[in-house]
Write a protein that holds these residues in place. Structure first.
Motif, mmCIF file in Angstrom:
data_model
loop_
_atom_site.group_PDB
_atom_site.id
_atom_site.type_symbol
_atom_site.label_atom_id
_atom_site.label_comp_id
_atom_site.label_asym_id
_atom_site.label_seq_id
_atom_site.Cartn_x
_atom_site.Cartn_y
_atom_site.Cartn_z
ATOM 1 N N MET A 88 0.806 -1.226 0.000
ATOM 2 C CA MET A 88 0.000 0.000 0.000
ATOM 3 C C MET A 88 0.840 1.278 0.000
ATOM 4 N N ARG A 89 2.147 1.142 0.065
ATOM 5 C CA ARG A 89 3.009 2.301 -0.155
ATOM 6 C C ARG A 89 2.979 2.720 -1.617
ATOM 7 N N HIS A 90 2.490 1.822 -2.470
ATOM 8 C CA HIS A 90 2.471 2.127 -3.919
ATOM 9 C C HIS A 90 1.193 2.887 -4.239
ATOM 10 N N ARG A 91 1.322 4.211 -4.264
ATOM 11 C CA ARG A 91 0.150 5.076 -4.388
ATOM 12 C C ARG A 91 -0.406 5.089 -5.791
ATOM 13 N N MET A 92 0.339 4.593 -6.778
ATOM 14 C CA MET A 92 -0.200 4.556 -8.133
ATOM 15 C C MET A 92 -1.241 3.452 -8.290
ATOM 16 N N CYS A 93 -1.387 2.600 -7.278
ATOM 17 C CA CYS A 93 -2.420 1.556 -7.313
ATOM 18 C C CYS A 93 -3.670 2.073 -6.603
ATOM 19 N N MET A 190 4.820 -1.101 -13.798
ATOM 20 C CA MET A 190 6.278 -1.150 -14.029
ATOM 21 C C MET A 190 7.032 -0.554 -12.847
ATOM 22 N N ASN A 191 6.477 0.508 -12.270
ATOM 23 C CA ASN A 191 7.121 1.083 -11.081
ATOM 24 C C ASN A 191 7.150 0.049 -9.946
ATOM 25 N N PHE A 192 6.024 -0.637 -9.784
ATOM 26 C CA PHE A 192 5.941 -1.676 -8.745
ATOM 27 C C PHE A 192 6.967 -2.781 -9.015
ATOM 28 N N SER A 194 9.674 -2.707 -10.800
ATOM 29 C CA SER A 194 11.080 -2.274 -10.724
ATOM 30 C C SER A 194 11.574 -2.312 -9.277
ATOM 31 N N LEU A 195 10.633 -2.142 -8.331
ATOM 32 C CA LEU A 195 11.019 -2.100 -6.916
ATOM 33 C C LEU A 195 10.801 -3.413 -6.184
ATOM 34 N N ARG A 196 9.859 -4.213 -6.661
ATOM 35 C CA ARG A 196 9.448 -5.378 -5.876
ATOM 36 C C ARG A 196 9.867 -6.699 -6.493
ATOM 37 N N ARG A 197 10.740 -6.655 -7.515
ATOM 38 C CA ARG A 197 11.353 -7.895 -7.996
ATOM 39 C C ARG A 197 12.852 -7.719 -7.994
ATOM 40 N N PRO A 205 19.252 -2.249 -9.222
ATOM 41 C CA PRO A 205 18.765 -3.424 -8.489
ATOM 42 C C PRO A 205 17.991 -3.045 -7.234
ATOM 43 N N SER A 206 16.957 -3.826 -6.949
ATOM 44 C CA SER A 206 16.175 -3.644 -5.738
ATOM 45 C C SER A 206 16.211 -4.963 -4.952
ATOM 46 N N TYR A 207 16.009 -4.866 -3.665
ATOM 47 C CA TYR A 207 16.111 -6.056 -2.805
ATOM 48 C C TYR A 207 14.839 -6.198 -1.976
ATOM 49 N N PRO A 208 13.744 -6.582 -2.635
ATOM 50 C CA PRO A 208 12.460 -6.632 -1.928
ATOM 51 C C PRO A 208 12.356 -7.820 -0.991
ATOM 52 N N GLN A 209 11.429 -7.707 -0.055
ATOM 53 C CA GLN A 209 11.111 -8.870 0.783
ATOM 54 C C GLN A 209 10.507 -9.948 -0.112
HETATM 55 C C1 FAD Z 1 13.546 -2.657 -1.031
HETATM 56 C C2 FAD Z 1 12.672 -1.582 -0.444
HETATM 57 C C3 FAD Z 1 12.882 -1.155 0.846
HETATM 58 C C4 FAD Z 1 12.061 -0.166 1.406
HETATM 59 N N1 FAD Z 1 12.291 0.234 2.696
HETATM 60 C C5 FAD Z 1 11.508 1.185 3.238
HETATM 61 C C6 FAD Z 1 11.718 1.632 4.592
HETATM 62 O O1 FAD Z 1 12.606 1.167 5.281
HETATM 63 N N2 FAD Z 1 10.891 2.578 5.093
HETATM 64 C C7 FAD Z 1 9.884 3.148 4.346
HETATM 65 O O2 FAD Z 1 9.166 4.021 4.846
HETATM 66 N N3 FAD Z 1 9.666 2.764 3.074
HETATM 67 C C8 FAD Z 1 10.434 1.788 2.503
HETATM 68 N N4 FAD Z 1 10.199 1.391 1.221
HETATM 69 C C9 FAD Z 1 9.051 1.960 0.476
HETATM 70 C C10 FAD Z 1 9.505 2.989 -0.585
HETATM 71 O O3 FAD Z 1 10.142 4.088 0.036
HETATM 72 C C11 FAD Z 1 8.288 3.480 -1.400
HETATM 73 O O4 FAD Z 1 7.354 4.094 -0.539
HETATM 74 C C12 FAD Z 1 7.592 2.356 -2.134
HETATM 75 O O5 FAD Z 1 8.527 1.531 -2.775
HETATM 76 C C13 FAD Z 1 6.610 2.934 -3.146
HETATM 77 O O6 FAD Z 1 7.341 3.480 -4.204
HETATM 78 P P1 FAD Z 1 6.850 4.762 -4.993
HETATM 79 O O7 FAD Z 1 6.679 5.957 -4.105
HETATM 80 O O8 FAD Z 1 7.769 4.915 -6.189
HETATM 81 O O9 FAD Z 1 5.417 4.260 -5.533
HETATM 82 P P2 FAD Z 1 4.091 5.076 -5.814
HETATM 83 O O10 FAD Z 1 3.527 5.611 -4.568
HETATM 84 O O11 FAD Z 1 3.212 4.163 -6.613
HETATM 85 O O12 FAD Z 1 4.551 6.311 -6.650
HETATM 86 C C14 FAD Z 1 4.978 6.140 -8.007
HETATM 87 C C15 FAD Z 1 5.723 7.378 -8.433
HETATM 88 O O13 FAD Z 1 4.832 8.508 -8.392
HETATM 89 C C16 FAD Z 1 5.557 9.654 -7.943
HETATM 90 N N5 FAD Z 1 4.944 10.103 -6.695
HETATM 91 C C17 FAD Z 1 3.929 9.493 -6.012
HETATM 92 N N6 FAD Z 1 3.590 10.240 -4.945
HETATM 93 C C18 FAD Z 1 4.402 11.313 -4.929
HETATM 94 C C19 FAD Z 1 4.554 12.430 -4.070
HETATM 95 N N7 FAD Z 1 3.833 12.594 -2.984
HETATM 96 N N8 FAD Z 1 5.471 13.349 -4.380
HETATM 97 C C20 FAD Z 1 6.242 13.223 -5.482
HETATM 98 N N9 FAD Z 1 6.181 12.169 -6.350
HETATM 99 C C21 FAD Z 1 5.259 11.248 -6.060
HETATM 100 C C22 FAD Z 1 7.004 9.209 -7.745
HETATM 101 O O14 FAD Z 1 7.708 9.447 -8.948
HETATM 102 C C23 FAD Z 1 6.889 7.740 -7.520
HETATM 103 O O15 FAD Z 1 8.059 7.012 -7.858
HETATM 104 C C24 FAD Z 1 11.002 0.414 0.643
HETATM 105 C C25 FAD Z 1 10.800 -0.034 -0.664
HETATM 106 C C26 FAD Z 1 11.611 -1.025 -1.211
HETATM 107 C C27 FAD Z 1 11.355 -1.489 -2.624
#
Ligand code: FAD
Length: 242
Positions: A88-93, A190-192, A194-197, A205-209
């Motif tokens: 749910m950190r992936h806000r594009m979903c 693709m954003n997902f 790139s980070l989660r595989r 490279p990314s190192y997802p759980q």
């Molecule tokens: C291996 C790994 C370890 C991680 N470890 C941690 C951790 O320890 N602690 C932690 O808190 N998180 C951690 N994360 C989560 C990470 O920081 C991101 O929140 C998560 O991967 C979602 O990525 P995203 O923001 O690109 O995705 P989305 O939210 O889908 O956003 C996609 C893209 O939209 C743009 N975007 C979206 N919202 C905004 C905004 N508000 N402002 C500007 N641009 C925006 C950005 O270009 C972003 O790349 C980790 C992720 C990974 C893959």
């Protein structure tokens, strides 16, 4: 009356990912991109696969991302809550999830399979994982099973005492499964990915759980069938999201 009890407890080591619906094909990228030169005629582009592939590779390489947004996928996903926290950190979903306030949560819990690598080595941000010993796996199994049984019994005891579900759930662990619909377009996907595989082909490279990677693997499998040219261009471009 509870419809499930701790007698029905289940342990799973997998995730469910089903493609529920999709409007997604490579030509979605083409018509969106071609409007810049063809206007309304772009809806009927006279291109073969080779030309389409060339244009898609160009867009990917130059990071012209918006043509990849004119597609949509909806997945039904069952995964442990610790995976959802990352997902749910992936806000594009877009998400709609089952409620722990409006229904009793099912006693289904994640227990790593014996193949799940248990021991972390390496440095922060680039961890590697190696196999655990049988003894370590036994500790994980026993500790997880007993904690889940105990917490679900406590949950049931509170429900039986008339406590609201939203309060009773506070004792449940993060390996309990939850389900949700997840929708996204190809750019978000693709954003997902790139980070989660984890992939040796990744330019960054990314190192997802491992457990969220299991979800990502299934998404990629479904996406590659629907948009093979776009998928191939993503891989060829070092899995960099445009
Ligand atoms: C291996 C790994 C370890 C991680 N470890 C941690 C951790 O320890 N602690 C932690 O808190 N998180 C951690 N994360 C989560 C990470 O920081 C991101 O929140 C998560 O991967 C979602 O990525 P995203 O923001 O690109 O995705 P989305 O939210 O889908 O956003 C996609 C893209 O939209 C743009 N975007 C979206 N919202 C905004 C905004 N508000 N402002 C500007 N641009 C925006 C950005 O270009 C972003 O790349 C980790 C992720 C990974 C893959």
């Amino acid at each position: 009356m509870a419809d499930v009890t701790s007698e029905d407890i289940q342990f799973r080591d997998d995730v469910t990912v089903e493609l529920v619906k999709a409007t997604a094909q490579d030509s979605d990228v083409i018509f969106a991109a071609r409007v810049s030169t063809l206007g309304e005629q772009s809806l009927h582009p006279a291109e073969d696969d080779a030309q389409s592939g060339g244009l898609i590779r160009y867009l990917m390489r130059e990071r012209h991302g918006s043509p990849f947004e004119h597609s949509n996928f909806t997945f039904y996903v069952q995964a442990p809550i610790f995976v959802w926290r990352e997902h749910m950190r992936h806000r594009m979903c877009s998400y709609n999830e089952e409620s722990g306030r409006y229904r009793q949560l099912r006693p289904v819990f994640y227990l790593p399979s014996p193949e799940r690598r248990l021991v972390q080595v390496g440095k922060t941000g680039a961890y590697d994982f190696i196999d655990g010993t049988p003894e370590q796996y036994a500790v994980v199994s026993e500790a997880t099973e007993s904690a889940c049984r105990k917490s679900y019994e406590s949950y049931e005891a509170m429900l039986a005492a008339g406590v609201a579900r939203e309060v009773a759930r506070i004792v449940l662990p993060v390996n309990i499964y939850s389900s949700a619909y997840v929708s996204m377009n190809a750019r978000g996907l693709m954003n997902f990915l790139s980070l989660r595989r984890k992939s040796e082909d990744s330019r960054f490279p990314s190192y997802p759980q491992r457990e969220i990677e299991m979800v990502a693997e299934r998404y990629e499998e479904e996406w590659a069938k629907l948009m093979p040219l776009t998928h191939a261009a993503f891989v060829a471009n070092g899995r960099v999201a445009p």
